[in-house]
Design a protein around this motif. Sequence first.
Motif, PDB file in Angstrom:
ATOM      1  N   GLY A 165       0.577  -1.302  -0.181  1.00 49.85           N
ATOM      2  CA  GLY A 165      -0.115   0.050   0.138  1.00 49.85           C
ATOM      3  C   GLY A 165       0.468   1.373   0.106  1.00 49.85           C
ATOM      4  N   GLY A 166       1.679   1.770   0.686  1.00 47.49           N
ATOM      5  CA  GLY A 166       3.285   2.248   0.752  1.00 47.49           C
ATOM      6  C   GLY A 166       3.378   2.504  -1.064  1.00 47.49           C
ATOM      7  N   LEU A 167       3.907   1.656  -1.090  1.00 48.29           N
ATOM      8  CA  LEU A 167       4.394   1.670  -2.673  1.00 48.29           C
ATOM      9  C   LEU A 167       3.398   2.704  -3.855  1.00 48.29           C
ATOM     10  N   VAL A 168       2.094   1.706  -3.460  1.00 48.32           N
ATOM     11  CA  VAL A 168       1.244   2.493  -4.241  1.00 48.32           C
ATOM     12  C   VAL A 168       0.826   3.939  -3.928  1.00 48.32           C
ATOM     13  N   ALA A 169       0.553   4.157  -2.639  1.00 52.09           N
ATOM     14  CA  ALA A 169       0.956   5.328  -2.037  1.00 52.09           C
ATOM     15  C   ALA A 169       1.890   6.642  -2.843  1.00 52.09           C
ATOM     16  N   ALA A 170       2.947   6.065  -2.360  1.00 51.50           N
ATOM     17  CA  ALA A 170       4.832   6.886  -3.379  1.00 51.50           C
ATOM     18  C   ALA A 170       4.457   6.999  -4.795  1.00 51.50           C
ATOM     19  N   THR A 171       3.588   6.241  -5.516  1.00 52.03           N
ATOM     20  CA  THR A 171       3.626   5.759  -6.936  1.00 52.03           C
ATOM     21  C   THR A 171       2.185   5.592  -7.417  1.00 52.03           C
ATOM     22  N   PRO A 172       1.609   6.396  -7.373  1.00 52.47           N
ATOM     23  CA  PRO A 172       0.165   5.782  -7.513  1.00 52.47           C
ATOM     24  C   PRO A 172      -0.103   5.748  -9.444  1.00 52.47           C
ATOM     25  N   GLU A 173       0.525   6.471 -10.141  1.00 49.89           N
ATOM     26  CA  GLU A 173       1.336   5.314 -10.954  1.00 49.89           C
ATOM     27  C   GLU A 173       0.917   3.739 -11.263  1.00 49.89           C
ATOM     28  N   LEU A 174       1.108   2.643  -9.504  1.00 50.06           N
ATOM     29  CA  LEU A 174       1.216   1.415  -9.783  1.00 50.06           C
ATOM     30  C   LEU A 174      -0.014   0.887  -9.682  1.00 50.06           C
ATOM     31  N   GLY A 175      -0.937   1.967  -9.521  1.00 45.15           N
ATOM     32  CA  GLY A 175      -2.126   1.624  -9.342  1.00 45.15           C
ATOM     33  C   GLY A 175      -2.765   1.349 -10.718  1.00 45.15           C
ATOM     34  N   GLY A 176      -3.916  -0.027 -11.211  1.00 44.88           N
ATOM     35  CA  GLY A 176      -4.259  -0.408 -12.337  1.00 44.88           C
ATOM     36  C   GLY A 176      -5.418   0.758 -13.003  1.00 44.88           C
ATOM     37  N   GLU A 177      -6.427  -0.156 -13.559  1.00 47.85           N
ATOM     38  CA  GLU A 177      -7.429   0.264 -13.700  1.00 47.85           C
ATOM     39  C   GLU A 177      -8.701  -0.971 -12.990  1.00 47.85           C
ATOM     40  N   TYR A 209     -15.201  -3.698  -9.902  1.00 51.01           N
ATOM     41  CA  TYR A 209     -14.064  -4.179  -8.161  1.00 51.01           C
ATOM     42  C   TYR A 209     -13.086  -3.472  -8.441  1.00 51.01           C
ATOM     43  N   GLY A 210     -12.146  -3.253  -7.266  1.00 50.07           N
ATOM     44  CA  GLY A 210     -11.638  -2.341  -7.297  1.00 50.07           C
ATOM     45  C   GLY A 210     -10.302  -2.488  -7.982  1.00 50.07           C
ATOM     46  N   PRO A 211      -9.477  -1.962  -8.125  1.00 48.59           N
ATOM     47  CA  PRO A 211      -8.190  -1.666  -8.792  1.00 48.59           C
ATOM     48  C   PRO A 211      -6.805  -2.877  -7.849  1.00 48.59           C
ATOM     49  N   LEU A 212      -5.718  -3.040  -8.632  1.00 54.93           N
ATOM     50  CA  LEU A 212      -5.112  -3.849  -8.017  1.00 54.93           C
ATOM     51  C   LEU A 212      -3.565  -3.180  -8.806  1.00 54.93           C
ATOM     52  N   ILE A 213      -2.642  -3.236  -7.982  1.00 52.95           N
ATOM     53  CA  ILE A 213      -1.038  -3.199  -8.686  1.00 52.95           C
ATOM     54  C   ILE A 213      -1.021  -3.274  -9.667  1.00 52.95           C
ATOM     55  N   ARG A 214      -0.795  -2.501 -11.118  1.00 48.32           N
ATOM     56  CA  ARG A 214      -0.342  -2.985 -12.107  1.00 48.32           C
ATOM     57  C   ARG A 214       0.708  -3.754 -13.134  1.00 48.32           C
ATOM     58  N   GLN A 215       1.372  -4.752 -11.771  1.00 50.17           N
ATOM     59  CA  GLN A 215       1.936  -5.110 -12.402  1.00 50.17           C
ATOM     60  C   GLN A 215       3.002  -6.605 -10.851  1.00 50.17           C
ATOM     61  N   PRO A 216       3.242  -7.804 -11.684  1.00 51.27           N
ATOM     62  CA  PRO A 216       3.877  -8.364 -10.529  1.00 51.27           C
ATOM     63  C   PRO A 216       4.532  -7.803  -8.746  1.00 51.27           C
TER      64      PRO A 216
END
Length: 136
Positions: free
Chosen positions: A29-41, A51-58
């Motif tokens: 969650g911290g990574l996505v907060a720091a780098t919002p583009e990690l969040g997918g659609e 449904y909610g998005p997931l992180i866009r890469q493994p």
Amino acid sequence: MRFDTKIAVIVHAELASWQKLNVACFLSGGLVAATPELGGEAYRDGSGKVYGPLIRQPVLVFAASSTDLCRVLHRAGEAGLRPSLYTRELFATGHDEANRAAVEAVATEALDLVGLALHGERKAVDKAIKGLKLHP
């Protein structure tokens, strides 16, 4: 698909299972907060329910000792990466403000690390985590 960046979450191998999961979730969650583009659609199923998005890469999860975690933190700094961290003291706090105060009270070399998360250029992350094994 091969990404130019890499996400690595490193958790202390000796934590209880619930602690490992907790640490990995907070760090991701911290990574996505720091780098919002990690969040997918958002996801949509065949019936149209959204449904909610997931992180866009493994996200690769590694196991580490205390020594390993300190080494990764040092290498990450040398590589210009800004890791997210989780220290043992955070298991006793109840909210973000208390978490930040607990970390701020300890000098870098004295941090009791139980988890780190890195996102950055693939080679930089690989260099920082060199020698670690994927979590079993």
